[in-house]
Motif scaffolding. Structure first.
Motif, PDB file in Angstrom:
ATOM      1  N   THR A   1      12.687   3.996  15.510  1.00 23.59           N
ATOM      2  CA  THR A   1      13.892   3.520  14.825  1.00 23.59           C
ATOM      3  C   THR A   1      13.622   2.201  14.106  1.00 23.59           C
ATOM      4  OG1 THR A   1      15.261   4.586  16.502  1.00 23.59           O
ATOM      5  CG2 THR A   1      16.319   2.891  15.156  1.00 23.59           C
ATOM      6  N   LEU A   2      12.956   1.279  14.780  1.00 24.57           N
ATOM      7  CA  LEU A   2      12.629  -0.006  14.161  1.00 24.57           C
ATOM      8  C   LEU A   2      11.677   0.174  12.982  1.00 24.57           C
ATOM      9  CD1 LEU A   2      12.181  -2.156  17.385  1.00 24.57           C
ATOM     10  CD2 LEU A   2      14.045  -2.333  15.727  1.00 24.57           C
ATOM     11  N   ILE A   3      10.710   1.053  13.108  1.00 31.08           N
ATOM     12  CA  ILE A   3       9.765   1.296  12.019  1.00 31.08           C
ATOM     13  C   ILE A   3      10.483   1.850  10.798  1.00 31.08           C
ATOM     14  CG2 ILE A   3       7.815   2.752  11.312  1.00 31.08           C
ATOM     15  CD1 ILE A   3       6.672   2.309  14.140  1.00 31.08           C
ATOM     16  N   VAL A   4      11.452   2.738  10.999  1.00 35.49           N
ATOM     17  CA  VAL A   4      12.226   3.256   9.868  1.00 35.49           C
ATOM     18  C   VAL A   4      12.948   2.113   9.163  1.00 35.49           C
ATOM     19  CG1 VAL A   4      14.234   4.668   9.237  1.00 35.49           C
ATOM     20  CG2 VAL A   4      12.499   5.606  10.753  1.00 35.49           C
ATOM     21  N   LEU A   5      13.643   1.270   9.933  1.00 34.69           N
ATOM     22  CA  LEU A   5      14.361   0.138   9.332  1.00 34.69           C
ATOM     23  C   LEU A   5      13.412  -0.810   8.603  1.00 34.69           C
ATOM     24  CD1 LEU A   5      16.846  -0.763  12.210  1.00 34.69           C
ATOM     25  CD2 LEU A   5      17.407   0.263  10.003  1.00 34.69           C
ATOM     26  N   PHE A   6      12.289  -1.115   9.218  1.00 38.03           N
ATOM     27  CA  PHE A   6      11.351  -2.062   8.633  1.00 38.03           C
ATOM     28  C   PHE A   6      10.677  -1.482   7.384  1.00 38.03           C
ATOM     29  CE2 PHE A   6      10.685  -4.009  13.118  1.00 38.03           C
ATOM     30  CZ  PHE A   6      11.927  -4.604  13.048  1.00 38.03           C
ATOM     31  N   SER A   7      10.389  -0.182   7.374  1.00 35.25           N
ATOM     32  CA  SER A   7       9.769   0.437   6.205  1.00 35.25           C
ATOM     33  C   SER A   7      10.750   0.517   5.040  1.00 35.25           C
ATOM     34  CB  SER A   7       9.241   1.829   6.552  1.00 35.25           C
ATOM     35  OG  SER A   7       8.155   1.734   7.437  1.00 35.25           O
ATOM     36  N   ILE A   8      12.013   0.772   5.328  1.00 32.47           N
ATOM     37  CA  ILE A   8      13.025   0.758   4.272  1.00 32.47           C
ATOM     38  C   ILE A   8      13.094  -0.629   3.646  1.00 32.47           C
ATOM     39  CG2 ILE A   8      15.531   0.869   3.846  1.00 32.47           C
ATOM     40  CD1 ILE A   8      15.589   3.197   5.898  1.00 32.47           C
ATOM     41  N   GLU A   9      13.024  -1.654   4.479  1.00 36.87           N
ATOM     42  CA  GLU A   9      13.025  -3.022   3.962  1.00 36.87           C
ATOM     43  C   GLU A   9      11.827  -3.265   3.044  1.00 36.87           C
ATOM     44  OE1 GLU A   9      13.093  -7.625   5.591  1.00 36.87           O
ATOM     45  OE2 GLU A   9      12.691  -5.995   6.998  1.00 36.87           O
ATOM     46  N   HIS A  10      10.668  -2.750   3.414  1.00 36.20           N
ATOM     47  CA  HIS A  10       9.474  -2.915   2.576  1.00 36.20           C
ATOM     48  C   HIS A  10       9.629  -2.185   1.244  1.00 36.20           C
ATOM     49  CE1 HIS A  10       6.481  -5.217   4.760  1.00 36.20           C
ATOM     50  NE2 HIS A  10       6.950  -4.680   5.872  1.00 36.20           N
ATOM     51  N   ILE A  11      10.209  -1.001   1.279  1.00 34.94           N
ATOM     52  CA  ILE A  11      10.419  -0.250   0.031  1.00 34.94           C
ATOM     53  C   ILE A  11      11.349  -1.022  -0.893  1.00 34.94           C
ATOM     54  CG2 ILE A  11      11.441   1.843  -0.944  1.00 34.94           C
ATOM     55  CD1 ILE A  11      10.303   3.340   1.525  1.00 34.94           C
ATOM     56  N   ILE A  12      12.436  -1.561  -0.354  1.00 35.93           N
ATOM     57  CA  ILE A  12      13.365  -2.360  -1.158  1.00 35.93           C
ATOM     58  C   ILE A  12      12.655  -3.582  -1.731  1.00 35.93           C
ATOM     59  CG2 ILE A  12      15.440  -3.804  -1.074  1.00 35.93           C
ATOM     60  CD1 ILE A  12      16.559  -1.772   0.988  1.00 35.93           C
ATOM     61  N   ALA A  13      11.847  -4.235  -0.909  1.00 34.69           N
ATOM     62  CA  ALA A  13      11.113  -5.415  -1.386  1.00 34.69           C
ATOM     63  C   ALA A  13      10.136  -5.045  -2.503  1.00 34.69           C
ATOM     64  CB  ALA A  13      10.368  -6.072  -0.226  1.00 34.69           C
ATOM     65  N   LEU A  14       9.459  -3.904  -2.369  1.00 36.96           N
ATOM     66  CA  LEU A  14       8.551  -3.476  -3.431  1.00 36.96           C
ATOM     67  C   LEU A  14       9.306  -3.193  -4.722  1.00 36.96           C
ATOM     68  CD1 LEU A  14       6.183  -1.165  -1.376  1.00 36.96           C
ATOM     69  CD2 LEU A  14       5.502  -3.222  -2.639  1.00 36.96           C
ATOM     70  N   LEU A  15      10.469  -2.585  -4.610  1.00 37.45           N
ATOM     71  CA  LEU A  15      11.275  -2.301  -5.801  1.00 37.45           C
ATOM     72  C   LEU A  15      11.816  -3.584  -6.429  1.00 37.45           C
ATOM     73  CD1 LEU A  15      13.198   0.871  -4.601  1.00 37.45           C
ATOM     74  CD2 LEU A  15      11.326   0.759  -6.268  1.00 37.45           C
ATOM     75  N   GLN A  16      12.031  -4.595  -5.618  1.00 38.17           N
ATOM     76  CA  GLN A  16      12.530  -5.876  -6.113  1.00 38.17           C
ATOM     77  C   GLN A  16      11.406  -6.813  -6.530  1.00 38.17           C
ATOM     78  OE1 GLN A  16      14.793  -7.353  -2.804  1.00 38.17           O
ATOM     79  NE2 GLN A  16      16.685  -6.521  -3.619  1.00 38.17           N
ATOM     80  N   ARG A  17      10.173  -6.361  -6.356  1.00 41.00           N
ATOM     81  CA  ARG A  17       9.001  -7.187  -6.668  1.00 41.00           C
ATOM     82  C   ARG A  17       8.937  -8.446  -5.810  1.00 41.00           C
ATOM     83  NH1 ARG A  17      10.356  -6.758 -12.823  1.00 41.00           N
ATOM     84  NH2 ARG A  17       9.873  -4.583 -13.143  1.00 41.00           N
ATOM     85  N   THR A  18       9.306  -8.295  -4.551  1.00 42.28           N
ATOM     86  CA  THR A  18       9.226  -9.404  -3.605  1.00 42.28           C
ATOM     87  C   THR A  18       8.435  -8.942  -2.395  1.00 42.28           C
ATOM     88  OG1 THR A  18      11.289  -8.781  -2.515  1.00 42.28           O
ATOM     89  CG2 THR A  18      11.448 -10.372  -4.321  1.00 42.28           C
ATOM     90  N   ARG A  19       8.252  -9.844  -1.462  1.00 40.43           N
ATOM     91  CA  ARG A  19       7.563  -9.508  -0.219  1.00 40.43           C
ATOM     92  C   ARG A  19       8.487  -9.772   0.952  1.00 40.43           C
ATOM     93  NH1 ARG A  19       1.700  -9.368   0.596  1.00 40.43           N
ATOM     94  NH2 ARG A  19       0.856  -8.911  -1.431  1.00 40.43           N
ATOM     95  N   VAL A  20       8.264  -9.036   2.028  1.00 41.46           N
ATOM     96  CA  VAL A  20       8.997  -9.275   3.269  1.00 41.46           C
ATOM     97  C   VAL A  20       8.354 -10.461   3.948  1.00 41.46           C
ATOM     98  CG1 VAL A  20       9.596  -8.315   5.520  1.00 41.46           C
ATOM     99  CG2 VAL A  20       9.640  -6.854   3.487  1.00 41.46           C
ATOM    100  N   VAL A  21       9.158 -11.478   4.239  1.00 38.50           N
ATOM    101  CA  VAL A  21       8.652 -12.671   4.912  1.00 38.50           C
ATOM    102  C   VAL A  21       8.600 -12.385   6.409  1.00 38.50           C
ATOM    103  CG1 VAL A  21       9.073 -15.111   5.382  1.00 38.50           C
ATOM    104  CG2 VAL A  21       9.644 -14.159   3.145  1.00 38.50           C
ATOM    105  N   PRO A  22       7.435 -12.575   7.040  1.00 38.33           N
ATOM    106  CA  PRO A  22       7.354 -12.341   8.486  1.00 38.33           C
ATOM    107  C   PRO A  22       8.367 -13.190   9.235  1.00 38.33           C
ATOM    108  CG  PRO A  22       5.161 -12.655   7.558  1.00 38.33           C
ATOM    109  CD  PRO A  22       6.155 -12.983   6.486  1.00 38.33           C
ATOM    110  N   SER A  23       8.931 -12.622  10.276  1.00 43.69           N
ATOM    111  CA  SER A  23       9.991 -13.333  11.004  1.00 43.69           C
ATOM    112  C   SER A  23       9.442 -14.405  11.918  1.00 43.69           C
ATOM    113  CB  SER A  23      10.820 -12.331  11.812  1.00 43.69           C
ATOM    114  OG  SER A  23       9.987 -11.584  12.647  1.00 43.69           O
ATOM    115  N   TRP A  24       8.176 -14.395  12.198  1.00 42.49           N
ATOM    116  CA  TRP A  24       7.587 -15.403  13.093  1.00 42.49           C
ATOM    117  C   TRP A  24       6.415 -16.105  12.409  1.00 42.49           C
ATOM    118  CZ3 TRP A  24       2.641 -14.083  15.187  1.00 42.49           C
ATOM    119  CH2 TRP A  24       2.258 -12.766  14.953  1.00 42.49           C
ATOM    120  N   HIS A  25       6.627 -16.514  11.156  1.00 40.16           N
ATOM    121  CA  HIS A  25       5.576 -17.195  10.379  1.00 40.16           C
ATOM    122  C   HIS A  25       5.490 -18.670  10.700  1.00 40.16           C
ATOM    123  CE1 HIS A  25       9.290 -17.500   8.068  1.00 40.16           C
ATOM    124  NE2 HIS A  25       8.838 -18.604   7.554  1.00 40.16           N
TER     125      HIS A  25
END
Length: 186
Positions: free
Chosen positions: A162-186
């Motif tokens: 379930t978490l992987i589905v949510l996180f992968s959707i976020e990555h797809i949106i970020a790719l479409l927006q030409r941005t990157r997902v910022v790690p939550s524990w950077h």
């Protein structure tokens, strides 16, 4: 025409841009979920260490090892591993073939990365589905030393999927927006 984004990656101007703002509700929720999962994984590692220490102390000092420590440690390994896998997917720390995607031109790279995330989503859905089926088949059986259902051993598989589905959707949106997902524990 290509330009370079904030992270230094070349981006093709002809790619569609998503209509969502860069910091969406999904991104905030996923960042929080990822951070909580990392904290739970650390807690799980502590529980594993305590269980193993209890097993060693009981065996070599008391000459009577507790029977529940090994079962608890094995169950916690399942949770820590699966939660860690999901967090690695969000923070883009999972295994990948960067050599191939890095050598491709940007107009091919982004669709390929989206396709890869779609395959990851498919795999995660299969994890959820099969985890549910297997968990239901053994839900009535108990882990003898813990007194809990054997079905608990498949919950981490479904949670991670379930978490992987949510996180992968976020990555797809970020790719479409030409941005990157910022790690939550950077």
């Amino acid at each position: 025409m290509t330009h370079v984004n904030k992270t230094g990656d070349a981006i093709d101007d002809k790619l569609p841009v998503a209509l969502l703002p860069p910091f969406t509700f999904l991104t905030r929720c996923n960042a929080w979920l990822s951070l909580m999962c990392m904290r739970l994984a650390v807690l799980g590692l502590v529980l594993i260490a305590v269980a193993v220490f209890g097993q060693i102390f009981g065996r070599y000092v008391l000459n009577n090892s507790p029977s529940w420590t090994e079962a608890l440690a094995l169950l916690m390994v399942l949770y820590v591993t699966n939660i860690g896998v999901a967090v690695c997917v969000r923070d883009d720390r999972h295994m990948g073939v960067e050599l191939l995607t890095g050598a491709l031109p940007p107009r091919v790279r982004v669709p390929l990365k989206i396709f890869i995330h779609l395959l990851v989503i498919l795999f995660a859905v299969l994890m959820i589905w099969n985890g549910w089926i297997l968990g239901q088949q053994i839900i009535d059986y108990m882990i003898p030393n813990l007194g809990v259902s054997q079905g608990l051993t498949y919950w981490p598989l479904m949670l991670s999927g379930t978490l992987i589905v949510l996180f992968s959707i976020e990555h797809i949106i970020a790719l479409l927006q030409r941005t990157r997902v910022v790690p939550s524990w950077h």
